[in-house]
Design a protein around this motif. Structure first.
Motif, PDB file in Angstrom:
ATOM      1  N   GLU A  21       0.831  -1.204   0.000  1.00  0.00           N
ATOM      2  CA  GLU A  21       0.000   0.000   0.000  1.00  0.00           C
ATOM      3  C   GLU A  21       0.866   1.255   0.000  1.00  0.00           C
ATOM      4  O   GLU A  21       0.622   2.199  -0.761  1.00  0.00           O
ATOM      5  CB  GLU A  21      -0.920   0.014   1.225  1.00  0.00           C
ATOM      6  N   ASP A  22       1.891   1.268   0.840  1.00  0.00           N
ATOM      7  CA  ASP A  22       2.775   2.429   0.909  1.00  0.00           C
ATOM      8  C   ASP A  22       3.467   2.687  -0.425  1.00  0.00           C
ATOM      9  O   ASP A  22       3.758   3.840  -0.773  1.00  0.00           O
ATOM     10  CB  ASP A  22       3.832   2.229   1.997  1.00  0.00           C
ATOM     11  N   ALA A  23       3.729   1.605  -1.194  1.00  0.00           N
ATOM     12  CA  ALA A  23       4.397   1.743  -2.490  1.00  0.00           C
ATOM     13  C   ALA A  23       3.439   2.115  -3.602  1.00  0.00           C
ATOM     14  O   ALA A  23       3.856   2.309  -4.746  1.00  0.00           O
ATOM     15  CB  ALA A  23       5.110   0.440  -2.846  1.00  0.00           C
ATOM     16  N   GLY A  24       2.143   2.203  -3.295  1.00  0.00           N
ATOM     17  CA  GLY A  24       1.163   2.567  -4.309  1.00  0.00           C
ATOM     18  C   GLY A  24       0.671   1.392  -5.128  1.00  0.00           C
ATOM     19  O   GLY A  24      -0.089   1.572  -6.086  1.00  0.00           O
ATOM     20  N   ILE A  25       1.089   0.176  -4.780  1.00  0.00           N
ATOM     21  CA  ILE A  25       0.651  -1.019  -5.499  1.00  0.00           C
ATOM     22  C   ILE A  25      -0.802  -1.330  -5.167  1.00  0.00           C
ATOM     23  O   ILE A  25      -1.560  -1.809  -6.020  1.00  0.00           O
ATOM     24  CB  ILE A  25       1.566  -2.204  -5.150  1.00  0.00           C
ATOM     25  N   HIS A  59       9.014  -7.546 -10.834  1.00  0.00           N
ATOM     26  CA  HIS A  59       8.548  -6.628  -9.801  1.00  0.00           C
ATOM     27  C   HIS A  59       8.479  -5.169 -10.261  1.00  0.00           C
ATOM     28  O   HIS A  59       7.462  -4.497 -10.025  1.00  0.00           O
ATOM     29  CB  HIS A  59       9.433  -6.762  -8.561  1.00  0.00           C
ATOM     30  N   PRO A  60       9.519  -4.628 -10.916  1.00  0.00           N
ATOM     31  CA  PRO A  60       9.441  -3.204 -11.296  1.00  0.00           C
ATOM     32  C   PRO A  60       8.265  -2.888 -12.209  1.00  0.00           C
ATOM     33  O   PRO A  60       7.544  -1.905 -11.985  1.00  0.00           O
ATOM     34  CB  PRO A  60      10.787  -2.954 -11.994  1.00  0.00           C
ATOM     35  N   THR A  61       8.054  -3.715 -13.240  1.00  0.00           N
ATOM     36  CA  THR A  61       6.959  -3.446 -14.176  1.00  0.00           C
ATOM     37  C   THR A  61       5.609  -3.686 -13.531  1.00  0.00           C
ATOM     38  O   THR A  61       4.677  -2.885 -13.691  1.00  0.00           O
ATOM     39  CB  THR A  61       7.105  -4.310 -15.441  1.00  0.00           C
ATOM     40  N   ALA A  62       5.473  -4.794 -12.791  1.00  0.00           N
ATOM     41  CA  ALA A  62       4.200  -5.079 -12.124  1.00  0.00           C
ATOM     42  C   ALA A  62       3.835  -3.955 -11.159  1.00  0.00           C
ATOM     43  O   ALA A  62       2.674  -3.539 -11.079  1.00  0.00           O
ATOM     44  CB  ALA A  62       4.277  -6.413 -11.389  1.00  0.00           C
ATOM     45  N   SER A  63       4.824  -3.456 -10.433  1.00  0.00           N
ATOM     46  CA  SER A  63       4.572  -2.356  -9.496  1.00  0.00           C
ATOM     47  C   SER A  63       4.139  -1.098 -10.239  1.00  0.00           C
ATOM     48  O   SER A  63       3.185  -0.410  -9.831  1.00  0.00           O
ATOM     49  CB  SER A  63       5.834  -2.063  -8.673  1.00  0.00           C
ATOM     50  N   ALA A  64       4.849  -0.777 -11.321  1.00  0.00           N
ATOM     51  CA  ALA A  64       4.527   0.425 -12.092  1.00  0.00           C
ATOM     52  C   ALA A  64       3.137   0.321 -12.711  1.00  0.00           C
ATOM     53  O   ALA A  64       2.397   1.313 -12.778  1.00  0.00           O
ATOM     54  CB  ALA A  64       5.576   0.649 -13.181  1.00  0.00           C
ATOM     55  N   VAL A  65       2.773  -0.871 -13.161  1.00  0.00           N
ATOM     56  CA  VAL A  65       1.435  -1.071 -13.738  1.00  0.00           C
ATOM     57  C   VAL A  65       0.364  -0.792 -12.695  1.00  0.00           C
ATOM     58  O   VAL A  65      -0.611  -0.069 -12.955  1.00  0.00           O
ATOM     59  CB  VAL A  65       1.292  -2.508 -14.287  1.00  0.00           C
ATOM     60  N   VAL A  69      -2.584   2.053 -12.552  1.00  0.00           N
ATOM     61  CA  VAL A  69      -4.007   1.699 -12.426  1.00  0.00           C
ATOM     62  C   VAL A  69      -4.635   2.446 -11.257  1.00  0.00           C
ATOM     63  O   VAL A  69      -5.742   2.993 -11.362  1.00  0.00           O
ATOM     64  CB  VAL A  69      -4.164   0.179 -12.247  1.00  0.00           C
ATOM     65  N   ASN A  70      -3.946   2.491 -10.136  1.00  0.00           N
ATOM     66  CA  ASN A  70      -4.503   3.103  -8.930  1.00  0.00           C
ATOM     67  C   ASN A  70      -4.680   4.610  -9.054  1.00  0.00           C
ATOM     68  O   ASN A  70      -5.515   5.191  -8.349  1.00  0.00           O
ATOM     69  CB  ASN A  70      -3.632   2.776  -7.720  1.00  0.00           C
ATOM     70  N   ARG A  71      -3.910   5.244  -9.925  1.00  0.00           N
ATOM     71  CA  ARG A  71      -4.114   6.680 -10.124  1.00  0.00           C
ATOM     72  C   ARG A  71      -4.992   6.964 -11.347  1.00  0.00           C
ATOM     73  O   ARG A  71      -5.113   8.105 -11.783  1.00  0.00           O
ATOM     74  CB  ARG A  71      -2.777   7.411 -10.237  1.00  0.00           C
ATOM     75  N   GLY A  72      -5.588   5.893 -11.888  1.00  0.00           N
ATOM     76  CA  GLY A  72      -6.524   6.069 -12.992  1.00  0.00           C
ATOM     77  C   GLY A  72      -5.888   6.227 -14.349  1.00  0.00           C
ATOM     78  O   GLY A  72      -6.554   6.645 -15.299  1.00  0.00           O
ATOM     79  N   ALA A  73      -4.602   5.892 -14.461  1.00  0.00           N
ATOM     80  CA  ALA A  73      -3.885   6.039 -15.733  1.00  0.00           C
ATOM     81  C   ALA A  73      -3.788   4.682 -16.428  1.00  0.00           C
ATOM     82  O   ALA A  73      -2.707   4.093 -16.548  1.00  0.00           O
ATOM     83  CB  ALA A  73      -2.500   6.626 -15.493  1.00  0.00           C
TER      84      ALA A  73
END
Length: 231
Positions: A21-25, A59-65, A69-73
């Protein structure tokens, strides 16, 4: 649900869930009056999507994805996934090129006992001696020097490496990408031992491709959940 409820389903620690959650995932959780996190089905879906994306995309790509998504992009998330698929396609192309180059190699034979000189090898390959010298500077071939004359001498392994380099160059591969592939052949002790490694490489690419399918399905399900949750 509580962090521990979400963690148990996936065999994770509660700290791992909080870190995601803290990482924005994961989307930001609501808090109780006492400050405790409260997760919903939307958080559970985000975690499922992230864990499904990990094996295929890393991990890097999955996290960025998931952050996108969470910011609506969503378009940004799709672009990242497209880039990952493009990398897999490039890896498959490289594997096919190496397999083709090895299959097309003739048995290593040197016309002279103890090796051949640069002009002879260039003639065998249909290239200029200058090309062989360029390949040497790039690490594709490693001829020894005749102690009396100082001339380059190419032994059987050098001939093999030069032939493989020629095959890959005809396939459009740049020198900087050919060098590590030839080094793999050297490390394996020749093309034959490398065949098993290439088989394992192929298996890993297939597993990655299937994992990407599973990740796409989980992400699509989560996107549907988000759309329903946000009306």
């Amino acid at each position: 649900m509580r962090p521990i409820d979400l963690a148990r389903v996936h065999g994770l620690s509660t700290q791992a869930v909080r870190n995601y959650e803290d990482a924005g995932i994961l989307p930001a959780a609501d808090r109780t009056p006492h400050g405790y996190r409260v997760y919903t089905a939307l958080h559970a879906g985000a975690l499922r999507a992230f864990l499904a994306l990990l094996p295929g995309h890393g991990h890097p790509t999955a996290s960025a994805v998931m952050r996108a998504v969470n910011r609506g992009a969503a378009d940004e998330a799709f672009r990242l996934i497209d880039e990952s698929h493009a990398q897999l396609l490039e890896d498959r192309s490289t594997l096919r090129a190496v397999q083709s180059a090895l299959q097309d190699l003739d048995p290593v034979e040197t016309p002279q006992t103890g090796g051949v000189f640069i002009g002879t090898l260039a003639g065998l390959l249909g290239i200029r001696p200058a090309t062989l010298r360029k390949w040497e500077r790039a690490g594709l071939v490693r001829p020894r020097r005749d102690p009396r004359t100082g001339y380059r001498v190419y032994d059987g392994a050098d001939v093999r490496d030069a032939r493989m380099a020629g095959q890959l160059r005809r396939g459009g591969y740049p020198l900087e990408r050919i060098a590590p592939l030839i080094e793999q052949v050297r490390t394996a002790g020749g093309p034959e031992p490398l065949e098993e490694a290439l088989g394992e490489w192929s298996g890993r690419l297939s597993a990655r491709g299937r994992a990407m399918l599973a990740g796409a399905a989980a992400l699509d399900a989560h996107l549907g959940e988000r759309e329903r949750a946000h009306g």
